[in-house]
Design an enzyme around this catalytic site. Structure first.
Site, PDB file in Angstrom:
ATOM      1  CG  ASN A   8      -1.729   1.241   1.378  1.00  0.00           C
ATOM      2  OD1 ASN A   8      -1.744   2.080   0.474  1.00  0.00           O
ATOM      3  ND2 ASN A   8      -2.425   1.380   2.499  1.00  0.00           N
ATOM      4  CD1 TRP A   9       3.335   1.054  -3.054  1.00  0.00           C
ATOM      5  CD2 TRP A   9       3.407   2.384  -4.868  1.00  0.00           C
ATOM      6  NE1 TRP A   9       4.039   0.391  -4.031  1.00  0.00           N
ATOM      7  CE2 TRP A   9       4.091   1.178  -5.155  1.00  0.00           C
ATOM      8  CE3 TRP A   9       3.326   3.360  -5.854  1.00  0.00           C
ATOM      9  CZ2 TRP A   9       4.699   0.943  -6.399  1.00  0.00           C
ATOM     10  CZ3 TRP A   9       3.920   3.136  -7.098  1.00  0.00           C
ATOM     11  CH2 TRP A   9       4.599   1.936  -7.351  1.00  0.00           C
ATOM     12  CE  LYS A  10      -0.233   3.223   4.836  1.00  0.00           C
ATOM     13  NZ  LYS A  10      -0.153   3.340   6.296  1.00  0.00           N
ATOM     14  CG  HIS A  96      -5.836   1.978   5.214  1.00  0.00           C
ATOM     15  ND1 HIS A  96      -5.442   2.915   6.148  1.00  0.00           N
ATOM     16  CD2 HIS A  96      -4.795   1.114   5.085  1.00  0.00           C
ATOM     17  CE1 HIS A  96      -4.202   2.615   6.546  1.00  0.00           C
ATOM     18  NE2 HIS A  96      -3.801   1.536   5.918  1.00  0.00           N
ATOM     19  CD  GLU A  98      -3.097   5.575   6.629  1.00  0.00           C
ATOM     20  OE1 GLU A  98      -3.088   5.583   5.386  1.00  0.00           O
ATOM     21  OE2 GLU A  98      -2.170   5.078   7.321  1.00  0.00           O
ATOM     22  CD  GLU A 167      -3.407  -2.248   7.369  1.00  0.00           C
ATOM     23  OE1 GLU A 167      -2.449  -2.584   6.680  1.00  0.00           O
ATOM     24  OE2 GLU A 167      -3.889  -1.091   7.344  1.00  0.00           O
ATOM     25  N   GLY A 173       2.647   2.464  10.803  1.00  0.00           N
ATOM     26  CA  GLY A 173       3.592   3.566  10.655  1.00  0.00           C
ATOM     27  C   GLY A 173       4.348   3.918  11.921  1.00  0.00           C
ATOM     28  CB  SER A 213       5.334  -1.558  11.926  1.00  0.00           C
ATOM     29  OG  SER A 213       4.974  -0.210  12.142  1.00  0.00           O
ATOM     30  N   GLY A 234       2.959  -1.088   4.217  1.00  0.00           N
ATOM     31  CA  GLY A 234       3.000   0.336   3.883  1.00  0.00           C
ATOM     32  C   GLY A 234       4.415   0.767   3.557  1.00  0.00           C
ATOM     33  N   GLY A 235       5.073   1.411   4.514  1.00  0.00           N
ATOM     34  CA  GLY A 235       6.399   1.999   4.296  1.00  0.00           C
ATOM     35  C   GLY A 235       7.402   1.085   3.610  1.00  0.00           C
TER      36      GLY A 235
HETATM   37  P1  13P Z   1       3.103   0.555   7.576  1.00  0.00           P
HETATM   38  O1  13P Z   1       3.608  -0.753   7.004  1.00  0.00           O
HETATM   39  O2  13P Z   1       3.824   1.743   7.040  1.00  0.00           O
HETATM   40  O3  13P Z   1       3.011   0.503   9.070  1.00  0.00           O
HETATM   41  O4  13P Z   1       1.596   0.719   7.028  1.00  0.00           O
HETATM   42  C1  13P Z   1       0.718  -0.330   7.185  1.00  0.00           C
HETATM   43  C2  13P Z   1      -0.525  -0.026   6.442  1.00  0.00           C
HETATM   44  O5  13P Z   1      -1.298   0.827   6.841  1.00  0.00           O
HETATM   45  C3  13P Z   1      -0.771  -0.771   5.198  1.00  0.00           C
HETATM   46  O6  13P Z   1      -2.053  -0.575   4.729  1.00  0.00           O
END
Ligand code: 13P
Length: 251
Positions: A8-10, A96, A98, A167, A173, A213, A234-235
């Site tokens: 997930n590149w956000k 998600h 967010e 999640e 994050g 994470s 994510g990251g």
């Molecule tokens: P991180 O891997 O950056 O913690 O993000 C997780 C996430 O929200 C994937 O959708």
């Protein structure tokens, strides 16, 4: 079960950076055919670019980060499932945290989005998870069950064709992933709920990803848990080497 690793590149990316990342990822998966499914979910504006970059191979699939719950019409800024499909999108993240938090998406709205994606031939990856406060108050299972129940109410047995992602918000994050035991406990509770609502083999076939994470160092121990069927990353999905190591850890 064949695992799924989805990036997930956000709201990250740029034309040149996307190309470089995808060239490195494609070279990596071609050098060592992964034994898992892999997807990347860029911001919607880059789907056409990614579709072109991914053409002619099937090791890496394309995913979106959201989909409208509406079919078409006067919904400024939304993107319909059928439009995503036209760009080769196979997966769509929905619900998600967010988006639940910043866009105020409700459980019912998330369930409609998942249903809409599925109807267009896109596999929804439906996110569930608790806040730190909810965990500390012992509400984790109640929260994720409520979120899953909204899906079951809306789509019934078709939930068997969806992917779930656990999640925990406190792990996203932060660099502090859930321990394999903490994650497994929630995944097992989700699986039990699915078993009660669907048939036993159907429940066993639903992929439940862990997200929060996940990185090259902790992926193997998380993915070794019996009810963890992949990762939503994510990251670490923005760095080719890290993402390839997570893919390797999935088989
Ligand atoms: P991180 O891997 O950056 O913690 O993000 C997780 C996430 O929200 C994937 O959708």
């Amino acid at each position: 079960m064949r695992k799924l690793i989805a990036g997930n590149w956000k709201m990250n990316g740029a034309l040149a950076a996307n190309r470089a990342l995808m060239e490195a990822l494609l070279a990596g998966v071609q050098a060592r055919s992964p034994a898992c499914d892999v997807a990347v979910c860029p911001p919607a504006v880059y789907l056409a670019q990614l579709q072109a970059l991914l053409q002619g191979q099937d090791a890496i699939a394309l995913g979106a980060q959201d989909v409208s719950e509406h079919e078409a019409g006067a919904f400024t800024g939304n993107v319909a499932a059928a439009m995503l499909r036209e760009f080769g999108v196979r997966y769509a993240i929905v619900g998600h945290s967010e988006r639940r938090n910043y866009q105020g998406e409700s459980d019912a709205q998330v369930a409609l989005k998942a249903q809409r994606a599925l109807a267009a031939g896109i596999t929804p990856i439906v996110c569930v998870g608790e806040t730190l406060q909810e965990r500390e108050q012992g509400q984790t299972e109640a929260v994720v069950t409520r979120q899953l129940d909204a899906l079951l109410e809306c789509s019934g047995a078709r939930v068997a064709d969806m992917v779930l992602a656990y999640e925990p918000l406190w792990a996203i994050g932060t660099g502090h992933a859930a321990t394999p035991q903490q994650a497994q406990e929630v995944h097992a509770a989700l699986r039990a709920r699915l078993r009660a609502a669907l048939s036993v083999p159907q429940a066993a076939g639903v992929r439940i990803l862990y997200g929060g994470s996940m990185n090259a160092a902790n992926a193997a121990s998380l993915l070794a848990q019996p009810d963890i069927d992949g990762g939503l990353v994510g990251g670490a999905s923005l760095k080719a080497q890290d993402f390839l190591e997570i893919i390797a850890a999935a088989g």
